[in-house]
Enzyme design. Structure first.
Site, PDB file in Angstrom:
ATOM      1  N   HIS A   1       1.608  71.498  55.219  1.00 19.48           N
ATOM      2  CA  HIS A   1       1.620  70.344  54.310  1.00 19.48           C
ATOM      3  C   HIS A   1       2.694  69.330  54.680  1.00 19.48           C
ATOM      4  O   HIS A   1       2.656  68.194  54.234  1.00 19.48           O
ATOM      5  CB  HIS A   1       1.843  70.823  52.868  1.00 19.48           C
ATOM      6  CG  HIS A   1       0.646  71.536  52.306  1.00 19.48           C
ATOM      7  ND1 HIS A   1      -0.207  70.981  51.396  1.00 19.48           N
ATOM      8  CD2 HIS A   1       0.142  72.765  52.561  1.00 19.48           C
ATOM      9  CE1 HIS A   1      -1.171  71.826  51.107  1.00 19.48           C
ATOM     10  NE2 HIS A   1      -0.978  72.928  51.798  1.00 19.48           N
TER      11      HIS A   1
ATOM     12  N   ASP B   1       7.484  62.115  55.237  1.00 21.85           N
ATOM     13  CA  ASP B   1       6.633  62.865  54.314  1.00 21.85           C
ATOM     14  C   ASP B   1       5.378  63.302  55.061  1.00 21.85           C
ATOM     15  O   ASP B   1       4.826  62.514  55.833  1.00 21.85           O
ATOM     16  CB  ASP B   1       6.227  61.949  53.141  1.00 21.85           C
ATOM     17  CG  ASP B   1       6.166  62.692  51.816  1.00 21.85           C
ATOM     18  OD1 ASP B   1       5.899  63.899  51.837  1.00 21.85           O
ATOM     19  OD2 ASP B   1       6.388  62.051  50.771  1.00 21.85           O
TER      20      ASP B   1
HETATM   21  C1  GDG Z   1       4.005  68.389  49.823  1.00 19.07           C
HETATM   22  C2  GDG Z   1       4.367  67.484  51.016  1.00 19.07           C
HETATM   23  C3  GDG Z   1       2.078  66.479  50.898  1.00 19.07           C
HETATM   24  C4  GDG Z   1       5.006  64.765  40.513  1.00 19.07           C
HETATM   25  N1  GDG Z   1       5.769  64.782  39.403  1.00 19.07           N
HETATM   26  C5  GDG Z   1       5.093  65.491  38.488  1.00 19.07           C
HETATM   27  C6  GDG Z   1       3.881  65.908  39.063  1.00 19.07           C
HETATM   28  N2  GDG Z   1       3.855  65.436  40.290  1.00 19.07           N
HETATM   29  C7  GDG Z   1       2.732  65.632  41.228  1.00 19.07           C
HETATM   30  C8  GDG Z   1       2.252  64.319  41.801  1.00 19.07           C
HETATM   31  C9  GDG Z   1       1.577  64.795  43.086  1.00 19.07           C
HETATM   32  C10 GDG Z   1       2.456  65.985  43.481  1.00 19.07           C
HETATM   33  O1  GDG Z   1       3.161  66.409  42.320  1.00 19.07           O
HETATM   34  C11 GDG Z   1       3.493  65.607  44.534  1.00 19.07           C
HETATM   35  O2  GDG Z   1       2.856  65.555  45.777  1.00 19.07           O
HETATM   36  P1  GDG Z   1       3.449  64.788  47.030  1.00 19.07           P
HETATM   37  O3  GDG Z   1       2.403  64.822  48.094  1.00 19.07           O
HETATM   38  O4  GDG Z   1       3.796  63.417  46.617  1.00 19.07           O
HETATM   39  O5  GDG Z   1       4.795  65.533  47.455  1.00 19.07           O
HETATM   40  P2  GDG Z   1       5.323  67.064  47.720  1.00 19.07           P
HETATM   41  O6  GDG Z   1       5.513  67.786  46.450  1.00 19.07           O
HETATM   42  O7  GDG Z   1       6.544  66.921  48.570  1.00 19.07           O
HETATM   43  O8  GDG Z   1       4.149  67.769  48.548  1.00 19.07           O
HETATM   44  C12 GDG Z   1       3.571  66.181  50.939  1.00 19.07           C
HETATM   45  C13 GDG Z   1       1.756  67.508  49.830  1.00 19.07           C
HETATM   46  O9  GDG Z   1       2.572  68.687  49.950  1.00 19.07           O
HETATM   47  C14 GDG Z   1       0.286  67.931  49.874  1.00 19.07           C
HETATM   48  O10 GDG Z   1      -0.079  68.392  51.129  1.00 19.07           O
HETATM   49  O11 GDG Z   1       1.387  65.287  50.581  1.00 19.07           O
HETATM   50  O12 GDG Z   1       3.853  65.379  52.077  1.00 19.07           O
HETATM   51  O13 GDG Z   1       5.778  67.221  51.024  1.00 19.07           O
HETATM   52  O14 GDG Z   1       0.289  65.245  42.847  1.00 19.07           O
HETATM   53  O15 GDG Z   1       1.400  63.667  40.902  1.00 19.07           O
HETATM   54  N3  GDG Z   1       2.972  66.658  38.424  1.00 19.07           N
HETATM   55  C15 GDG Z   1       3.244  66.991  37.121  1.00 19.07           C
HETATM   56  N4  GDG Z   1       4.417  66.617  36.502  1.00 19.07           N
HETATM   57  C16 GDG Z   1       5.354  65.850  37.141  1.00 19.07           C
HETATM   58  O16 GDG Z   1       6.386  65.475  36.547  1.00 19.07           O
HETATM   59  N5  GDG Z   1       2.342  67.728  36.450  1.00 19.07           N
END
Ligand code: GDG
Length: 468
Positions: free
Chosen positions: A155, A364
């Site tokens: 990821h 990222d």
């Molecule tokens: C890893 C990789 C890759 C955020 N705050 C809350 C919340 N979120 C959700 C968001 C989004 C998810 O969490 C975060 O996803 P990201 O992709 O932005 O970042 P990482 O956590 O670092 O994810 C990344 C990912 O894996 C998938 O392969 O894209 O590059 O680092 O969905 O909306 N969800 C809730 N409460 C929050 O306060 N429920």
């Protein structure tokens, strides 16, 4: 009928206010579609040897959770995974703290995952392992005699060999990856970086013209599978949440001001310190916005036991305090900085209410928030996405306002451009991005990966076992 078995370090049981994290969002959407088993750590640490997995069945998905010993959690999760692999893979050598004890715990926990998963496996399973915590799992499963297709998806970014070589066990890690039948990366850059490692380890000839990798008698497929979001679900969540109490109160409190929003786990890779300083430049350079724009940054805490995360939290509190101290008025706060977790649908409603979504990680793998922002918008009157060109998502979302997150003056300028962008241009940019994320949504990500795994079934178990 085959069964999909997903394995990840951490499992989140479905609750509306589930913890943030892209991996959990992706895996859960995938499994809800296909049914199957999700195996991993349930979030509890204990002092004695962990027992058998606990099983829970919800909406066609079986969740098998195990506990971790406290000491292993510290060494394997906080230590090797998050103080070695996470910073290294994101090119932050400064944040890396290596010791050999952590590396032993990483191997030990992976072995324990494999031993506890083994009795749950069925003859028709396709096994899909997720992320950097579990790279050795495929090798250990093969050593234990598992002959079913094994896939691995990373990821986060994969570093080029010159960076990877910093890891003492880099060759073993590359070799471990070749025990899988399918290895998936987020972007072409990550795949190219993996190829640089394979060339170094096995020689240039190991990469065949069709991209497959020759490892002894076996071939391994290493490909790009950019993760997507469930566009329809996000659109529904966002539209419905607009009338929810939390979103309405937030919207009313803006008193007609323009809103810029950021949503990121509190992590140094997300570039929040630089973003805060870009916003300060924006207020300094374009003072007509003072009192007219509010920036809400939602940053739920993560990995609070790891030193670098304690440090980044302090820096952010200082940075937000500085900007607010300098610009705030009795009826206006420039940055509202919240270390809170919100239910996903509420976040989607907030994204829809925003004029600007700001996603400026320093590095990222993909960044799902960028794609969620696009999906959540009203296509008739969409907000503008400012996106780091160092996020995997920038490869697909090329009509966002792309910025270098380190260039805080340029990001400040992009905020001004976004705030004043005419409707026709906003629609045009948004329509192009929406088309991309619809085409490559979470369903197609799952389907493509599972199909790639299914195709490896033709390989005879004997040949597969040669890799063990
Ligand atoms: C890893 C990789 C890759 C955020 N705050 C809350 C919340 N979120 C959700 C968001 C989004 C998810 O969490 C975060 O996803 P990201 O992709 O932005 O970042 P990482 O956590 O670092 O994810 C990344 C990912 O894996 C998938 O392969 O894209 O590059 O680092 O969905 O909306 N969800 C809730 N409460 C929050 O306060 N429920």
């Amino acid at each position: 009928m085959t069964r999909l078995v997903c394995v990840s370090n951490r499992i989140s049981l479905p609750r509306r206010s589930s913890a943030p994290g892209g991996l959990a969002v992706g895996v859960l959407s995938a499994l809800k579609r296909t049914g199957g088993l999700w195996f991993g750590w349930g979030g509890e640490t204990i002092d004695q040897e962990p027992g058998d997995p606990d099983l829970h069945i919800r909406e066609g998905v079986t969740y098998a959770t195990i506990d971790l010993r406290q000491r292993d959690f510290e060494l394997y999760y906080n230590g090797y995974a998050n103080e070695v692999l996470w910073p290294l893979f994101h090119y932050f050598l400064k944040g890396m703290r290596y010791n050999a004890e952590q590396s032993d715990a990483y191997e030990r926990v992976n072995r324990s995952f494999a031993e506890k998963l083994l009795p749950l496996l069925q003859p028709n399973d396709l096994i899909w392992v997720h992320d950097y915590h579990l790279i050795p799992l495929g090798r250990v499963l093969r050593q234990l005699g598992v002959q079913r297709p094994l896939g691995f998806f990373l990821h986060i970014p994969f570093p080029n060999i010159e960076m990877l070589r910093v890891l003492p066990a880099y060759a073993e890690m590359l070799r471990d990856l070749t025990h899988y039948d399918v290895i998936g990366f987020q972007t072409q850059n990550d795949l190219a970086a993996f190829h640089s490692g394979i060339e170094h380890l096995l020689g240039r000839d190991a990469i065949r013209a069709d991209g497959r990798i020759r490892v002894g008698e076996r071939t391994v497929r290493a490909e790009v599978f950019p993760i997507g979001v469930d566009v329809n679900a996000v659109q529904t969540e966002a539209t419905e949440a607009m009338t929810s109490d939390v979103v309405r109160r937030m919207y009313d409190s803006l008193m007609g001001r323009q809103l810029m929003i950021g949503v990121d786990r509190l992590d140094y890779s997300k570039g929040l310190v630089e973003r805060f300083s870009a916003y300060q430049h924006f207020l300094e350079t374009y003072p007509q916005n003072v009192g007219r724009v509010t920036y809400i940054q939602i940053a739920p805490l993560s990995r609070t036991d790891v030193r670098a995360y304690v440090e980044i939290r302090q820096s952010l509190e200082q940075a937000a305090g500085r900007t607010n101290g300098r610009f705030a008025d009795t009826d206006w706060t420039p940055i509202r900085y919240l270390n809170r977790n919100f239910p996903h649908h509420v976040l989607m409603g907030m994204l829809r209410s925003s004029h600007v979504g700001i996603v400026t990680p320093l590095r990222d793998g993909m960044n799902l928030v960028a794609k969620e922002f696009v999906a959540a918008q009203n296509p008739e009157d969409p907000g503008v996405l400012i996106l780091s060109n160092l996020a995997g998502a920038a490869r697909e979302l090329s009509t966002a306002l792309l910025v270098n997150p380190y260039d805080t003056y340029a990001v400040g300028h992009a905020i001004q451009t976004a705030m004043s962008m005419p409707l026709a241009e906003r629609r045009e940019r948004h329509a192009a991005m929406l088309q991309v994320i619809k085409r490559n949504d979470i369903a197609s990500w799952t389907r493509r990966f599972v199909e790639a795994l299914e195709r490896t079934e033709a390989v005879s178990p004997k040949v597969r076992a040669l890799g063990a």
